[in-house]
Design a protein around this motif. Structure first.
Motif, PDB file in Angstrom:
ATOM      1  N   ASP A  17       0.873  -1.170   0.000  1.00 22.07           N
ATOM      2  CA  ASP A  17       0.000   0.000   0.000  1.00 22.07           C
ATOM      3  C   ASP A  17       0.910   1.221   0.000  1.00 22.07           C
ATOM      4  O   ASP A  17       1.428   1.635   1.040  1.00 22.07           O
ATOM      5  N   CYS A  21       3.233   3.854   2.903  1.00 22.34           N
ATOM      6  CA  CYS A  21       4.694   3.730   2.979  1.00 22.34           C
ATOM      7  C   CYS A  21       5.349   5.070   3.316  1.00 22.34           C
ATOM      8  O   CYS A  21       4.993   6.113   2.769  1.00 22.34           O
ATOM      9  N   CYS A  27      12.363  -3.013   4.594  1.00 22.92           N
ATOM     10  CA  CYS A  27      12.074  -4.169   3.738  1.00 22.92           C
ATOM     11  C   CYS A  27      13.158  -4.344   2.675  1.00 22.92           C
ATOM     12  O   CYS A  27      13.542  -5.470   2.355  1.00 22.92           O
ATOM     13  N   GLU A  58       8.611 -13.174   5.104  1.00 25.20           N
ATOM     14  CA  GLU A  58       7.715 -12.802   6.206  1.00 25.20           C
ATOM     15  C   GLU A  58       8.357 -11.732   7.081  1.00 25.20           C
ATOM     16  O   GLU A  58       7.709 -10.765   7.480  1.00 25.20           O
ATOM     17  N   VAL A  61       8.346  -8.288   5.346  1.00 24.27           N
ATOM     18  CA  VAL A  61       7.017  -7.677   5.360  1.00 24.27           C
ATOM     19  C   VAL A  61       6.666  -7.195   6.767  1.00 24.27           C
ATOM     20  O   VAL A  61       6.158  -6.091   6.953  1.00 24.27           O
ATOM     21  N   SER A  62       6.971  -8.008   7.758  1.00 24.45           N
ATOM     22  CA  SER A  62       6.569  -7.670   9.128  1.00 24.45           C
ATOM     23  C   SER A  62       7.369  -6.521   9.727  1.00 24.45           C
ATOM     24  O   SER A  62       6.904  -5.878  10.675  1.00 24.45           O
ATOM     25  N   CYS A  64       7.941  -3.667   8.462  1.00 24.11           N
ATOM     26  CA  CYS A  64       7.424  -2.360   8.041  1.00 24.11           C
ATOM     27  C   CYS A  64       6.810  -1.635   9.246  1.00 24.11           C
ATOM     28  O   CYS A  64       5.888  -2.151   9.879  1.00 24.11           O
ATOM     29  N   ASP A  67       2.909  -0.825   8.548  1.00 22.48           N
ATOM     30  CA  ASP A  67       2.061  -1.891   7.985  1.00 22.48           C
ATOM     31  C   ASP A  67       1.629  -1.609   6.553  1.00 22.48           C
ATOM     32  O   ASP A  67       0.499  -1.895   6.154  1.00 22.48           O
ATOM     33  N   ILE A  70       1.630  -6.270   3.209  1.00 21.45           N
ATOM     34  CA  ILE A  70       0.724  -7.328   3.657  1.00 21.45           C
ATOM     35  C   ILE A  70       1.155  -8.623   2.990  1.00 21.45           C
ATOM     36  O   ILE A  70       1.471  -8.644   1.795  1.00 21.45           O
ATOM     37  N   GLN A  78      -4.485 -13.739   5.692  1.00 19.25           N
ATOM     38  CA  GLN A  78      -3.433 -12.784   6.012  1.00 19.25           C
ATOM     39  C   GLN A  78      -2.501 -13.353   7.069  1.00 19.25           C
ATOM     40  O   GLN A  78      -2.936 -13.798   8.116  1.00 19.25           O
ATOM     41  N   VAL A  80       0.757 -11.533   7.720  1.00 19.39           N
ATOM     42  CA  VAL A  80       1.378 -10.328   8.269  1.00 19.39           C
ATOM     43  C   VAL A  80       0.703  -9.136   7.637  1.00 19.39           C
ATOM     44  O   VAL A  80       0.490  -9.133   6.427  1.00 19.39           O
ATOM     45  N   PRO A  81       0.442  -8.040   8.331  1.00 19.63           N
ATOM     46  CA  PRO A  81       0.526  -7.897   9.774  1.00 19.63           C
ATOM     47  C   PRO A  81      -0.644  -8.553  10.457  1.00 19.63           C
ATOM     48  O   PRO A  81      -1.671  -8.804   9.937  1.00 19.63           O
TER      49      PRO A  81
END
Length: 81
Positions: A17, A21, A27, A58, A61-62, A64, A67, A70, A78, A80-81
């Motif tokens: 998204d 950001c 990431c 994973e 992504v986590s 971030c 969030d 995803i 889903q 993460v998160p």
């Protein structure tokens, strides 16, 4: 420009998204072959995204802080998160 990006990587669906950001780059540090910070200082996918270890994907992504990333499994659940 579309503010939502989606790609299948290693059998999982990753969404970005770009409206959320903040360009922290966490990431990209963990998975530079998947994520890149564009000239607008917002994350995007690399042109080519190879399969990588599930745990590293994973974690990338986590990490971030807002969030904006995803991760979903093969069934659309889903992770993460």
């Amino acid at each position: 420009m579309d503010d939502m990006r989606e790609r299948e990587i290693s059998g999982k669906t990753v969404r970005i998204d770009r409206t959320l950001c903040i360009g922290s780059g966490n990431c990209t540090n963990l998975a530079p072959e998947i994520f890149v910070i564009r000239e607008d200082n917002i994350v995007d996918f690399q042109e080519e995204t190879p399969d990588i270890e599930e745990g590293r994907l994973e974690e990338a992504v986590s990490i971030c802080p807002v969030d904006a990333l995803i991760l979903e499994d093969e069934d659309g659940e889903q992770i993460v998160p």
